[in-house]
Design an enzyme around this catalytic site. Structure first.
Site, PDB file in Angstrom:
ATOM      1  N   CYS A  89      12.157  -3.286  27.857  1.00  0.00           N
ATOM      2  CA  CYS A  89      12.863  -4.557  27.960  1.00  0.00           C
ATOM      3  C   CYS A  89      13.275  -4.753  29.411  1.00  0.00           C
ATOM      4  O   CYS A  89      13.951  -3.889  29.988  1.00  0.00           O
ATOM      5  CB  CYS A  89      14.080  -4.553  27.042  1.00  0.00           C
ATOM      6  SG  CYS A  89      15.207  -5.948  27.289  1.00  0.00           S
ATOM      7  N   GLY A  90      12.881  -5.868  30.002  1.00  0.00           N
ATOM      8  CA  GLY A  90      13.191  -6.125  31.396  1.00  0.00           C
ATOM      9  C   GLY A  90      14.678  -6.274  31.648  1.00  0.00           C
ATOM     10  O   GLY A  90      15.215  -5.783  32.649  1.00  0.00           O
ATOM     11  N   HIS A 103       3.477 -10.806  23.652  1.00  0.00           N
ATOM     12  CA  HIS A 103       4.156 -12.101  23.695  1.00  0.00           C
ATOM     13  C   HIS A 103       3.165 -13.218  23.392  1.00  0.00           C
ATOM     14  O   HIS A 103       2.003 -13.164  23.785  1.00  0.00           O
ATOM     15  CB  HIS A 103       4.759 -12.347  25.082  1.00  0.00           C
ATOM     16  CG  HIS A 103       5.913 -11.456  25.388  1.00  0.00           C
ATOM     17  ND1 HIS A 103       7.215 -11.807  25.111  1.00  0.00           N
ATOM     18  CD2 HIS A 103       5.949 -10.208  25.921  1.00  0.00           C
ATOM     19  CE1 HIS A 103       8.012 -10.812  25.480  1.00  0.00           C
ATOM     20  NE2 HIS A 103       7.266  -9.831  25.968  1.00  0.00           N
ATOM     21  N   ASN A 160       6.610 -11.038  20.187  1.00  0.00           N
ATOM     22  CA  ASN A 160       7.709 -11.855  20.680  1.00  0.00           C
ATOM     23  C   ASN A 160       7.184 -13.276  20.855  1.00  0.00           C
ATOM     24  O   ASN A 160       6.062 -13.473  21.339  1.00  0.00           O
ATOM     25  CB  ASN A 160       8.211 -11.320  22.017  1.00  0.00           C
ATOM     26  CG  ASN A 160       8.700  -9.884  21.922  1.00  0.00           C
ATOM     27  OD1 ASN A 160       9.793  -9.616  21.478  1.00  0.00           O
ATOM     28  ND2 ASN A 160       7.852  -8.949  22.337  1.00  0.00           N
ATOM     29  N   GLU A 201      12.800 -12.889  19.572  1.00  0.00           N
ATOM     30  CA  GLU A 201      12.433 -11.541  19.986  1.00  0.00           C
ATOM     31  C   GLU A 201      12.059 -10.689  18.790  1.00  0.00           C
ATOM     32  O   GLU A 201      12.780 -10.655  17.785  1.00  0.00           O
ATOM     33  CB  GLU A 201      13.587 -10.901  20.764  1.00  0.00           C
ATOM     34  CG  GLU A 201      13.173  -9.674  21.545  1.00  0.00           C
ATOM     35  CD  GLU A 201      14.164  -9.310  22.635  1.00  0.00           C
ATOM     36  OE1 GLU A 201      14.097  -8.145  23.095  1.00  0.00           O
ATOM     37  OE2 GLU A 201      14.988 -10.160  23.033  1.00  0.00           O
ATOM     38  N   ARG A 202      10.950 -10.013  18.912  1.00  0.00           N
ATOM     39  CA  ARG A 202      10.459  -9.146  17.843  1.00  0.00           C
ATOM     40  C   ARG A 202      11.525  -8.118  17.461  1.00  0.00           C
ATOM     41  O   ARG A 202      11.996  -7.348  18.284  1.00  0.00           O
ATOM     42  CB  ARG A 202       9.193  -8.432  18.320  1.00  0.00           C
ATOM     43  CG  ARG A 202       8.569  -7.478  17.322  1.00  0.00           C
ATOM     44  CD  ARG A 202       7.293  -6.851  17.850  1.00  0.00           C
ATOM     45  NE  ARG A 202       7.492  -6.050  19.051  1.00  0.00           N
ATOM     46  CZ  ARG A 202       6.595  -5.214  19.560  1.00  0.00           C
ATOM     47  NH1 ARG A 202       5.402  -5.098  18.987  1.00  0.00           N
ATOM     48  NH2 ARG A 202       6.846  -4.522  20.648  1.00  0.00           N
ATOM     49  N   CYS A 212      15.178 -12.850  27.380  1.00  0.00           N
ATOM     50  CA  CYS A 212      14.217 -11.759  27.204  1.00  0.00           C
ATOM     51  C   CYS A 212      13.485 -11.599  28.524  1.00  0.00           C
ATOM     52  O   CYS A 212      12.806 -12.531  28.979  1.00  0.00           O
ATOM     53  CB  CYS A 212      13.250 -12.070  26.070  1.00  0.00           C
ATOM     54  SG  CYS A 212      11.930 -10.832  25.870  1.00  0.00           S
ATOM     55  N   GLY A 213      13.631 -10.435  29.158  1.00  0.00           N
ATOM     56  CA  GLY A 213      13.011 -10.226  30.463  1.00  0.00           C
ATOM     57  C   GLY A 213      11.496 -10.251  30.424  1.00  0.00           C
ATOM     58  O   GLY A 213      10.855 -10.931  31.231  1.00  0.00           O
ATOM     59  N   THR A 214      10.917  -9.514  29.478  1.00  0.00           N
ATOM     60  CA  THR A 214       9.459  -9.529  29.376  1.00  0.00           C
ATOM     61  C   THR A 214       8.974 -10.911  28.936  1.00  0.00           C
ATOM     62  O   THR A 214       7.894 -11.350  29.332  1.00  0.00           O
ATOM     63  CB  THR A 214       8.965  -8.452  28.390  1.00  0.00           C
ATOM     64  OG1 THR A 214       9.638  -8.600  27.138  1.00  0.00           O
ATOM     65  CG2 THR A 214       9.200  -7.058  28.945  1.00  0.00           C
ATOM     66  N   GLY A 215       9.796 -11.599  28.130  1.00  0.00           N
ATOM     67  CA  GLY A 215       9.447 -12.958  27.709  1.00  0.00           C
ATOM     68  C   GLY A 215       9.440 -13.924  28.873  1.00  0.00           C
ATOM     69  O   GLY A 215       8.587 -14.822  28.962  1.00  0.00           O
TER      70      GLY A 215
END
Length: 272
Positions: free
Chosen positions: A75-76, A157, A186, A203-204, A212-215
């Site tokens: 998670c970012g 994602h 996600n 978020e999953r 959501c950082g990766t999002g």
């Protein structure tokens, strides 16, 4: 007999997690602990549980469990919070930290306040290279929406460009578990606006989250790949704004944003 665990609650742009340093507090069953402690009515309240550990391969390690107890790859936002945590609690004096996650090594660059004062103003995370799928997906019964764009940032994602990002609230749960995503995904609904890309996230394993950082990275990458933006984007999420750059020089995505302490306390570990 239950044990008492010391925890710290932190958030990155509203994406809140419970952080536990496993050097001092070993969690017997982190999945159960995450489910119990994440409950916003009966527990501490969070999007999940983050365990900070040590490894000969890195400065620190991260394991992350969603609110439903499932273990995530990374998670970012949590990476940024860990950077602030380890520096401000005196666990390191380095401003470049190597963090080992389930999706590989992440490099954290800590940006200190101008007068230092031992405080971290923001953190940049090298999120690595994005990965893509050749598949294109339609959403059954919603053909008026554009195709989604699949991108992995160490976790899957599905980004949908739309003029109504709030639809993620009604469609996110179904899309997360769509048969096209055997590991679940996600879900990001994104809209181009004058102040940046407005993104809302399902978020999953956690549902709607403030950020959501990766999002954010996935939305920025998808926007560039589809010709909507350049390589730098401001991502406006429910809980705040994140800056994302997909650098041509190394093909890596860099995520920059704040991290914030909320409170600390002690909680009983759930009984098995």
């Amino acid at each position: 007999m239950s044990r008492t665990i010391h925890f710290t609650k932190m958030h990155g742009a509203g994406n809140d997690y419970i952080y536990v340093d496993t050097l001092y507090n070993n969690i017997t069953d982190p999945a159960s602990a995450s489910r119990a402690w994440s409950d916003r009515r009966k527990g501490i309240g969070s999007d999940g549980l983050v365990l900070i550990g040590r490894s000969p391969e890195a400065d620190f390690t991260m394991r992350i469990f969603n609110a439903d107890g499932s273990e995530a790859m990374m998670c970012g936002n949590a990476c940024r919070c860990i950077g602030k945590y380890v520096y401000e609690k005196g666990l390191t004096r380095q401003t470049r930290v190597r963090l080992l996650t389930r999706s590989g090594m992440k490099i954290l660059d800590l940006h200190l306040l101008p007068n230092d004062n031992g405080k971290v103003a923001s953190v940049t995370v090298d999120m690595g290279e994005p990965e893509f799928s050749d598949r294109r997906f339609f959403i059954p019964g919603n053909e008026s929406l554009p195709n989604g764009f699949f991108v992995s940032m160490g976790n899957p994602h599905f980004v949908i460009f739309t003029d109504n990002v709030d639809e993620v609230e009604t469609m996110g749960r179904e899309l997360e578990r769509h048969p096209a995503f055997p590991e679940r995904a996600n879900i990001e609904f994104a809209e181009l606006r004058p102040d940046g890309i407005r993104v809302r996230v399902w978020e999953r394993g956690s549902g709607i989250t403030m950020a959501c950082g990766t999002g954010a990275c996935a939305a920025a990458v998808a926007a560039f790949k589809t010709g909507r933006t350049g390589r730098k984007s401001r991502i406006v999420m429910d809980g705040g704004t994140l800056d994302v750059e997909w650098r041509e020089a190394d093909n890596h995505v860099y995520l920059t944003g704040p991290a914030t302490f909320v409170f600390e306390g002690n909680v009983e570990e759930p009984r098995e």
